[in-house]
Design a protein around this motif. Structure first.
Motif, PDB file in Angstrom:
ATOM      1  N   ALA A  70       0.816  -1.206   0.000  1.00 25.11           N
ATOM      2  CA  ALA A  70       0.000   0.000   0.000  1.00 25.11           C
ATOM      3  C   ALA A  70       0.847   1.253   0.000  1.00 25.11           C
ATOM      4  N   SER A  71       0.392   2.226  -0.742  1.00 24.83           N
ATOM      5  CA  SER A  71       1.045   3.519  -0.703  1.00 24.83           C
ATOM      6  C   SER A  71       0.375   4.445   0.294  1.00 24.83           C
ATOM      7  N   LYS A  72      -0.928   4.388   0.360  1.00 26.14           N
ATOM      8  CA  LYS A  72      -1.641   5.272   1.269  1.00 26.14           C
ATOM      9  C   LYS A  72      -1.984   4.488   2.529  1.00 26.14           C
ATOM     10  N   ILE A  73      -1.221   4.707   3.571  1.00 23.51           N
ATOM     11  CA  ILE A  73      -1.390   4.032   4.853  1.00 23.51           C
ATOM     12  C   ILE A  73      -1.942   5.040   5.851  1.00 23.51           C
ATOM     13  N   ILE A  74      -2.919   4.600   6.629  1.00 25.47           N
ATOM     14  CA  ILE A  74      -3.472   5.453   7.672  1.00 25.47           C
ATOM     15  C   ILE A  74      -2.857   5.032   9.003  1.00 25.47           C
ATOM     16  N   PHE A  75      -2.252   5.992   9.695  1.00 29.87           N
ATOM     17  CA  PHE A  75      -1.576   5.710  10.955  1.00 29.87           C
ATOM     18  C   PHE A  75      -2.431   6.119  12.147  1.00 29.87           C
ATOM     19  N   GLY A  76      -2.312   5.349  13.231  1.00 36.70           N
ATOM     20  CA  GLY A  76      -2.831   5.794  14.512  1.00 36.70           C
ATOM     21  C   GLY A  76      -1.897   6.847  15.081  1.00 36.70           C
ATOM     22  N   SER A  77      -2.340   7.485  16.145  1.00 32.18           N
ATOM     23  CA  SER A  77      -1.555   8.586  16.708  1.00 32.18           C
ATOM     24  C   SER A  77      -0.374   8.100  17.542  1.00 32.18           C
ATOM     25  N   GLY A  78      -0.341   6.799  17.873  1.00 35.56           N
ATOM     26  CA  GLY A  78       0.795   6.255  18.605  1.00 35.56           C
ATOM     27  C   GLY A  78       0.558   6.157  20.096  1.00 35.56           C
TER      28      GLY A  78
END
Lengths: 113, 112
Positions: free
Chosen positions: B97-105
């Motif tokens: 995937a190129s567009k990854i959605i991250f959590g805030s950590g």
């Protein structure tokens, strides 16, 4: 391999000034990504390139931001004019065509006064 | 509502404890799930990569995905002070995937 290289590592500038961030991806990687990380918004994708062509710039906050990739080994992210709310850590990452791992650089810490 | 929710912590546990880190998400199209580890003043690095539901183990780390609940977890066994870092979950509908959605950590600290 040296990994993804970013410069400068730290940048302090005054509001209204132009800021240019630089990135050298890992050799042979076809994808290059620019991210911004803040406490409030976390890690956000700004734009990514495939084979030096911008594919998705929907994350670029506004027209003050622009990114270029003139060749496979160099990319820039420019902010003009800069504003205090642009203060963040900007990461560059690269990835080969086949594979799921994005390799991140050490980041540029930008402070706009 | 954010697509990916993650408790920011901080979480502090004694050395040797089992650590559980979690994320929830709202987009049912997500199929690929990742955990990144980020040490202070460094870039994130991929720790675990899983596809769809189930468990994946790598040494002291186990990634778990429950798509029915839209819930993913990372377990760290026999935690070490060197595990002290921020852990970000990430997800995408597609492989490579190129567009990854991250959590805030989640910031994790292991006390010696």
């Amino acid at each position: 391999d040296a990994g993804v290289i970013q410069s400068p590592r730290h940048e302090v500038t005054e509001m209204g000034q132009e800021v240019t961030l630089r990135c050298k991806p890992i050799s042979g990687h076809d994808y290059l990504f620019w991210y911004r990380q803040t406490m409030m918004r976390g890690l956000e994708l700004l734009i990514y390139f495939n084979n030096n062509v911008p594919i998705d710039d929907s994350g670029m906050p506004e027209d003050r931001f622009s990114a270029k990739m003139p060749n496979a080994s160099f990319s820039t992210l420019k902010i003009q004019p800069s504003e205090p709310r642009d203060s963040a850590v900007y990461f560059c990452a690269s990835r080969p065509s086949l594979g799921e791992t994005q390799y991140f650089g050490p980041g540029t810490r930008l402070l706009v006064l | 509502q954010k697509e990916v929710e993650q408790d920011p912590g901080p979480l502090s546990v004694p050395e040797g404890a089992i650590v559980s880190l979690n994320c929830t998400y709202s987009n049912s199209a997500f199929q690929y799930f990742m955990w990144y580890r980020q040490y202070s003043r460094k870039g994130p690095e991929l720790l675990m990569y899983t596809y769809s539901s189930g468990n994946k183990e790598d040494g002291r780390f186990t990634a778990q995905v429950d798509k029915s609940s839209k819930y993913i977890s990372l377990f760290i066994r026999d935690s070490q002070p060197s595990d002290s870092a921020t852990y970000l979950c990430a997800m995408s509908p597609y492989s490579s995937a190129s567009k990854i959605i991250f959590g805030s950590g989640t910031r994790l600290s292991i006390r010696p």
